[in-house]
Write an enzyme that holds these catalytic residues in place. Structure first.
Site, PDB file in Angstrom:
ATOM      1  CG  ASP A   1      -2.407  -0.776   8.932  1.00  0.00           C
ATOM      2  OD1 ASP A   1      -3.133   0.089   8.373  1.00  0.00           O
ATOM      3  OD2 ASP A   1      -2.765  -1.951   9.096  1.00  0.00           O
TER       4      ASP A   1
ATOM      5  CG  ASP B   1      -3.505  -2.110   3.827  1.00  0.00           C
ATOM      6  OD1 ASP B   1      -2.828  -1.701   2.846  1.00  0.00           O
ATOM      7  OD2 ASP B   1      -3.699  -3.310   4.090  1.00  0.00           O
TER       8      ASP B   1
END
Ligand code: 28F
Length: 663
Positions: free
Chosen positions: A513, A515
């Site tokens: 994702d 992050d």
């Protein structure tokens, strides 16, 4: 080039025959120019079109540089005609020995005639342009040459490179000079409309480089006509003032030198301003060298060496202090180096760099000597320059010290391996793997699922690694990163020793994702800047965890991308007698087929993580090469940059599609 040389050699063997077939080949006509114009002027777009103007103007400038012309005028006329005029000696009109035609006609109809017949020493220029005015003639639907010489005016007209008649003696004339009027051929060029701004900018720069010459521009296409005149008495001095117009200058006097050595004419000038950026321009025979080269190298080493020794002699630096580096000395520097030499060699893909070694030695010795005099004469300026350089050095050292607080020599040596590291049993780096795992929960799973013998786990906490707030040098002071470096065993910077690397595979394991992607980018940037060898030697990997699992009875398939999933679903639907095009996940679920999407590593249990991502039999690893790391470094700069727009654009575009997230 090679073919030309061999022709010349053949010609020499054939000296007895006065006019051989080879001679005729050497005295090439203009057909090849019209057939392949790109070979001579690069392109046939607007840049190529302007090349015609540069060619003619360069010839006039050569005449000025040889000391014979003082005024050059470029005029844009109706019907896309251009006139270039100089007040030099005028191209000779008498019969040319080799061609038995007027020299003027020879220059205009024979490829490379300017160089071939000019005799050594006439042209210092040539370099990139210097294809010869015959090329301009070949690519013009009309050209008219006017020569004023020996009290008479001579003219000759051409159509597409072919003379319309012989050179005509038109009448009496005062003074001397050459005028070329040409009309580019629309059969050749994509556009035949000249851009006045392009020409004006170029003339301005040429005027800086050839001091004492008046360069005029008149655009007759508008009423009233537009007139520009460029004349810079100061040459490079004026150029420096122009470049530094908007900055505060530190020195009261601009450094300037003009001198010759080893057959190289060197002109250099510089000033310091109160900024950090460096502006350096270099020219060889008035041709801009965007990639610098030998003259710039010579200039830089003269500056660095002279300022250092002057600083020591005058107690700005103590002998035992470390010297000012080239970077310290270039902060706030505005400099121009211009050399003139015979037969300049240009290098690089775009021929943007001067390769001639004599340009380096000549520039270095001339600038060194002149700079020493300058510093002695201007001790106030010298002091200001030195203070500026020392400040730059101080800033550099402070930045390095900040980096080194945690990582300086010896600081890591005594340090025990970080407590968070779950090490492997083997002591053989070749078989040892270090997994850098994002987040404590994934770290826990990885720890349980690992192969204890070869796999070590180092969990990194997400939060302190918030890329948008981190600075790479501050990061090195971060505890987590410090433990990473200790785990590598290699130390850092000048103490770096690849032989001490404890794991030959270093594997970044982060979520697919935004992050996770940030953390991967940050780690790759860190490795790229501080441990480049690890990347060069292929020790860095990024694990690719699966996006889905599809379970059918006892069998589980792990899927790494969307296409693979699509295909898998279709083939299962088909096997179950459903229409593969319309079957839905719901329908498949009813048939005890379970599709699981993994949002993060944390969703996998230890067994799943081990099987899909860590077990060397099934896992997918991407080995990171230098190009990947450079890419990460660029992304990092976007993420960290001052500009908000590209950053949010990046985050948006990468947040939308999970598929864009793989490294
Ligand atoms: C508008 C563009 O091209 N000006 C030039 C000269 C002067 C001489 C020259 C040029 C002689 C044998 C090549 C005159 N007198 N402006 C220009 N001005 N070329 S081009 O000589 C050309 C050579 O072949 C010139 C004595 N020597 C040279």
């Amino acid at each position: 080039m090679a073919s030309k040389k061999s022709l010349k050699e053949e010609k020499n063997e054939n000296k007895s025959a006065s006019y051989t077939a080879q001679d005729i080949t050497v005295l090439e006509g203009l057909d090849p120019v019209r057939k392949r114009p790109g070979m001579y002027i690069g392109t046939t777009d607007i840049a190529g079109l302007h090349h015609l103007v540069w060619e003619v103007v360069d010839n006039a400038i050569d005449e000025a540089m040889a000391g014979h012309a003082q005024n050059i005028t470029v005029e844009l006329l109706a019907d896309n005609r251009v006139a270039v005029t100089d007040d030099g000696r005028g191209i000779p009109v008498e019969k040319h020995k080799q061609t038995k035609k007027s020299t003027l006609e020879t220059v205009l109809t024979v490829l490379h005639a300017g160089g071939k017949f000019g005799g050594a020493g006439y042209k210092v220029s040539g370099g990139l342009h210097g294809v010869g005015v015959s090329v301009v003639n070949a690519l013009s639907e009309y050209l008219c040459a006017e020569v004023r010489r020996d009290g008479f005016l001579y003219t000759q007209e051409y159509q597409r490179g072919k003379p319309k008649g012989a050179v005509k003696k038109v009448g009496k004339a005062k003074g001397s000079g050459t005028k070329i009027i040409f009309q580019p051929d629309p059969e050749i060029f994509e556009t035949v409309e000249f851009n006045s701004k392009t020409i004006i900018e170029r003339l301005r720069r040429q005027a800086f480089l050839t001091k004492g010459v008046h360069l005029n521009f008149i655009d007759h296409r508008t009423t009233p006509a537009i007139y520009y005149g460029f004349y810079f008495d100061g040459g490079l001095l004026s150029f420096i003032r122009h470049l530094n117009e908007s900055s505060k200058q530190l020195q009261s006097e601009i450094f300037y030198v003009e001198k010759s050595a080893e057959d190289v004419q060197v002109e250099a000038a510089f000033i310091y301003n109160d900024e950090i950026e460096t502006q350096e321009l270099s020219f060889a025979n008035n041709i801009h060298n965007p990639d610098g080269g030998m003259h710039l190298t010579g200039f830089r080493s003269a500056l660095t060496r002279t300022l250092n020794s002057w600083a020591i002699e005058n107690n700005y630096l103590k002998e035992k202090d470390s010297n000012l580096t080239g970077d310290d000395i270039r902060e706030g520097l505005v400099a121009i180096v211009s050399v003139k030499l015979k037969d300049p060699q240009f290098e690089g893909q775009t021929k943007g760099r001067l390769g001639s070694p004599e340009a380096r030695t000549a520039t270095e010795s001339i600038v060194s000597e002149a700079l020493r005099n300058f510093l002695e004469r201007n001790s106030r300026d010298a002091g200001k320059i030195l203070e500026k350089c020392l400040l730059a050095a101080k800033a550099r050292k402070a930045a390095k010290a900040a980096r080194d607080t945690v990582l300086r020599k010896g600081a890591l040596d005594g340090l025990a391996l970080p407590g968070k590291l779950t090490d492997c049993i083997t002591k053989h780096p070749e078989e040892a793997e270090l997994f850098i795992v994002e987040g404590d929960s994934a770290g826990g799973s990885a720890k349980m699922g690992r192969n204890k013998f070869t796999q070590a786990i180092l969990p990194l906490r997400g939060k302190p690694l918030n890329v948008e707030k981190a600075r790479i040098d501050r990061m090195l002071a971060n505890k987590e990163i410090k433990s990473l470096v200790v785990a590598f065993g290699t130390a850092i910077a000048e103490n770096f020793d690849i032989e001490k690397l404890r794991y030959h595979k270093i594997i970044i394991l982060s979520d697919a994702d935004v992050d996770g992607r940030h953390i991967t980018t940050l780690l790759l940037t860190l490795f790229y800047r501080y441990f480049p060898k690890l990347i060069e030697n292929g020790h860095i990997y990024v694990a690719q965890p699966p996006l889905y699992s599809i379970t059918q009875g006892k069998e589980t398939h792990y899927i790494f991308n969307e296409d693979e999933k699509e295909g898998m679903m279709k083939s299962i639907a088909k096997a179950k007698g459903l229409d593969p095009e319309t079957a839905t996940e719901e329908e498949l679920k009813k048939m005890k087929i379970n599709v699981q999407r993994y949002k993060g590593l944390g969703e996998m249990n230890a067994d799943q993580l081990a099987e899909t991502t860590m077990d060397s039999a099934n896992r997918v690893l991407k080995q990171i090469n230098v190009a990947d790391a450079e890419e990460a470094d660029k992304l990092f700069n976007v993420l960290m940059g001052e500009e908000v727009a590209p950053r949010s654009k990046f985050i948006q575009s990468h947040a939308l599609s999970a598929r864009n997230l793989d490294v």
